[in-house]
Design an enzyme around this catalytic site. Sequence first.
Site, PDB file in Angstrom:
ATOM      1  N   HIS A 111       0.860  -1.193   0.000  1.00 53.69           N
ATOM      2  CA  HIS A 111       0.000   0.000   0.000  1.00 53.69           C
ATOM      3  C   HIS A 111       0.889   1.234   0.000  1.00 53.69           C
ATOM      4  O   HIS A 111       1.786   1.356   0.847  1.00 53.69           O
ATOM      5  CB  HIS A 111      -0.900   0.018   1.232  1.00 53.69           C
ATOM      6  CG  HIS A 111      -1.852   1.184   1.245  1.00 53.69           C
ATOM      7  ND1 HIS A 111      -2.999   1.214   0.491  1.00 53.69           N
ATOM      8  CD2 HIS A 111      -1.801   2.377   1.912  1.00 53.69           C
ATOM      9  CE1 HIS A 111      -3.632   2.366   0.686  1.00 53.69           C
ATOM     10  NE2 HIS A 111      -2.924   3.088   1.553  1.00 53.69           N
ATOM     11  N   ASP A 147      -7.499  -1.730   4.169  1.00 54.03           N
ATOM     12  CA  ASP A 147      -6.102  -1.389   4.493  1.00 54.03           C
ATOM     13  C   ASP A 147      -5.875  -1.299   5.998  1.00 54.03           C
ATOM     14  O   ASP A 147      -5.111  -0.447   6.493  1.00 54.03           O
ATOM     15  CB  ASP A 147      -5.693  -0.070   3.827  1.00 54.03           C
ATOM     16  CG  ASP A 147      -5.931  -0.081   2.331  1.00 54.03           C
ATOM     17  OD1 ASP A 147      -5.768  -1.149   1.722  1.00 54.03           O
ATOM     18  OD2 ASP A 147      -6.276   0.986   1.774  1.00 54.03           O
ATOM     19  N   CYS A 716      37.973  46.765 -41.623  1.00 52.13           N
ATOM     20  CA  CYS A 716      38.485  47.224 -40.324  1.00 52.13           C
ATOM     21  C   CYS A 716      39.984  47.018 -40.175  1.00 52.13           C
ATOM     22  O   CYS A 716      40.652  47.765 -39.466  1.00 52.13           O
ATOM     23  CB  CYS A 716      37.737  46.540 -39.190  1.00 52.13           C
ATOM     24  SG  CYS A 716      37.677  44.753 -39.331  1.00 52.13           S
TER      25      CYS A 716
END
Length: 912
Positions: A111, A147, A716
């Site tokens: 469970h 349970d 450049c």
Amino acid sequence: MALKLKIAIIGQSNFAADVLELLLERSNVQIVGVFTIPDKGSREDILATTAAAHKIPVFKFSGWRRKGVALPEVLEQYKSVGANLNVLPFCSQFIPMEVIDGAPLGSICYHPSILPRHRGASAISWTLIEGDEVAGFSIFWADDGLDTGPLLLTRQTNLEPTDTLDTIYKRFLYPEGVKAMGVAVDMVASGTAPKITQTEVGATYDPAMFKVENQMINLQQSAERIWNFVRGLDSVPGAVATVIEADGTEEQVRLFGAHLYSAGPVSNGQPLRLKGLTKPAWIHSAGLLIEGTDGAFVNIRRIKRGSKVIGASDWFKQADQQPITDFTDDELAKRTLLAGIWQAILKDEIEASTDFFAAGAGSMDVVRLVEEVKEAFDVPLENEQVFMAPVFEEFFGLLVRIIRQGSGGAAGQQLDFEGFTLRANKREIRVPTQLFINGEFVDAEGKRTLDIVNPTDEEVLCQVACATANDVDKAVQAAHSAFYGSWKQISSRQRGQLMLNLADLMERHKEELATIESVDSGAVYTLALKTHVGMSIDAWRYFAGCCDKIQGSTIPVNPARPNNVLTFTRKEPIGVCGLITPWNYPLMMLSWKMAACIAAGNTCLIKPAQTCPLTALKFAELTVLAGFPPGVINVLPGKGSEAGQAVADHQLVRKLGFTGSTPVGKHIMKSCADSNLKKCSLELGGKSPLIVFADCDMDKAVKHMSSVFFNKGENCIAAGRLFVEDRIHDEFVRRVLKDLRTMTIGDPLNRSTAHGPQNHKAHFDKLLDFCQRGVAEGAQLVYGGCRVPNLKGYFFTPTVFTNVTDDMYIAQEESFGPIMIISKFNGSDVDSLFQRANRTEYGLASGVFTKDIGKALSFADRIEAGTVFINVYNKTDVAAPFGGFKQSGYGKDLGQEALNEYLKTKCVTVEY
């Protein structure tokens, strides 16, 4: 001595199948029968399949009892296996007490909660919904209660803020639960299994969450309670909310991917009404923002509408992605393979309309599908993508998009845009003229535009969108979202493949790109094809190869004994990068910077030069065809004073790469500091010295004087000042002039043209002023210095000045045009010559021509410049770093060093 166990396994699912496999490893265990649920259509539960593979008897019952009474035929079949212990790993059926007590040793059940808390069928969900700090599971002895039987063992783990129903199950409840079932069986066999009576103190019985009425979310509670409820139902079945549309109609949706949101209200969201919420929720870039009753916020990442999960941020998007229809033969073969994977999981025939979940698939089937698809097709895939494309044809389309994006399928998404048709060079080329933001071409705010002038005839070529600060913000937000979203999902190797896709497309369209570049910027077509476009393609291919080679290092450090220390570095992308590029090499400057930026894993926006943005916009179209996700690359033509300034000022831009003049570079640097101290790299002006010694190869030296006139002098690293030894000065000048007089000047699209028009009028006028100042200061103008006569357009005559002294303006400042500045020197005083060459605030490039290797290397050692050419000039390569010293800027383009400009280094230290 351990008992010999004859076990009946009762249950279903992958969990039960794994328990079966585990117990089969024990020598003292015999599985005498497996009892499970009936087939769903032709789909058998995995427990039955596993048992059959091991030749274990399988029994499939739709029910064990009728009206509370055990079915005799079922009991008879159960008793026939002679089990002395029942093991129930996961069972959704009601098992009669005649079976529970029918095994001499009893029945043990798994469970998924720490009993007695959260009894019932939805224990995992309620562990999260109630905000428990720990989660866990219990193995207990079954009795006639729900349970309530005595406990055999329990296990627990801390719940993390990032946990959902899925994650806590996968990381703990499933793997540790399977192991614990084996431990429990061993304890039974050894006679050490306890039976601890459950206390009723703290016991809870929680409603079953498979009922829709229990899945409805209550929005009238705190943000934390809303967050816990959503993650308690994530990813199955999902928390149910109701959207109220503008016309009053209602639509039920499911919410996934919740997290608490601490950033507060959003300023750019769109309101969305949710039933039961007094204030509007907000759709924003990260999802759906909901305010709780406590004033805190929870954010929802995904929403399920009908059978399809979408990103919550996409709620208001009207048009879905268009389905792919042009599948290749190879992709259709992959479709067959994918259908086989689906069929193996669903145990049913697969059609285009087959819905994965409607066919009975659960969360573990999603995991199996994802893993099998990843293995079969070598693609990244996440579980949530299955939820976003649950129908087979949708999923196949998703897979094809991932494959194309990762491996370079030629068929990408075609874009609609407003533009114009460029008719030039015997071609008709559709060119976009809008901004490119978040994968779409869009108008600028207020439909603002710029006139683009053809420098060859001075006529307006077209109008392009002119970005505002708000447009820049939209692009930054898109890049920011992509960086933390879709771009992070793409691996470094896939990133490299996307870049290769793009390079291939640029190669395929190189004539178009070169034509646009030539018309837009005045570049000679042959040069545009070879250098402007050719080197751009090379840059993308070079950096594509770097993507999966970005790595940190391990560092030996001194540990604090007796502990050990591991220290290592990580190279990480910076984030959103802004790029501002000049007008001399529009596409190449874009590629030099952006290829390194993207290879490092960043997203970006670029503001191309105001005067010539067209190749950048055509490039943007190719990025879509290559498969780049929206937002990764954004292109915004505009003015430097507005759009460029907005990029430099934006708080979400973490890196800025700039190429341009030194004065603007200084302003950019200040803006980067004032805004958010963003990292910046600057490639600025130059006045590059070139020394020609008398012992040089004269033919070679004269040939390389193209270093001054290359690309019309708009270069450049152009040799801005020549120092020519006095013994060869006059001969050198004579031969240079001879070559200039035969230079073909004219239409840049003509294949015989060597010199085209200057880029734009303001620059053309500046060159005229530059020459007039040189003459006024006493330099000797021996050629040019004026407009090319009888020729419309910005055509400037290549120019030569001699007798230039060091104090003259033209000896100190950059012309950025086809102007050769020549000074004499005497070869007896090399030291003074080198000092003169360094007597400038610029330090971008330099060069020397000499046959004396000693002089050449001495020059290379002493010159203050980022690039040194010896017996060659203007020879750049994408693998070689490029950048200057002093007021020529800092940082590098190209080569592996360029990657560091777009990476940050993180140091990680671990003590162990």
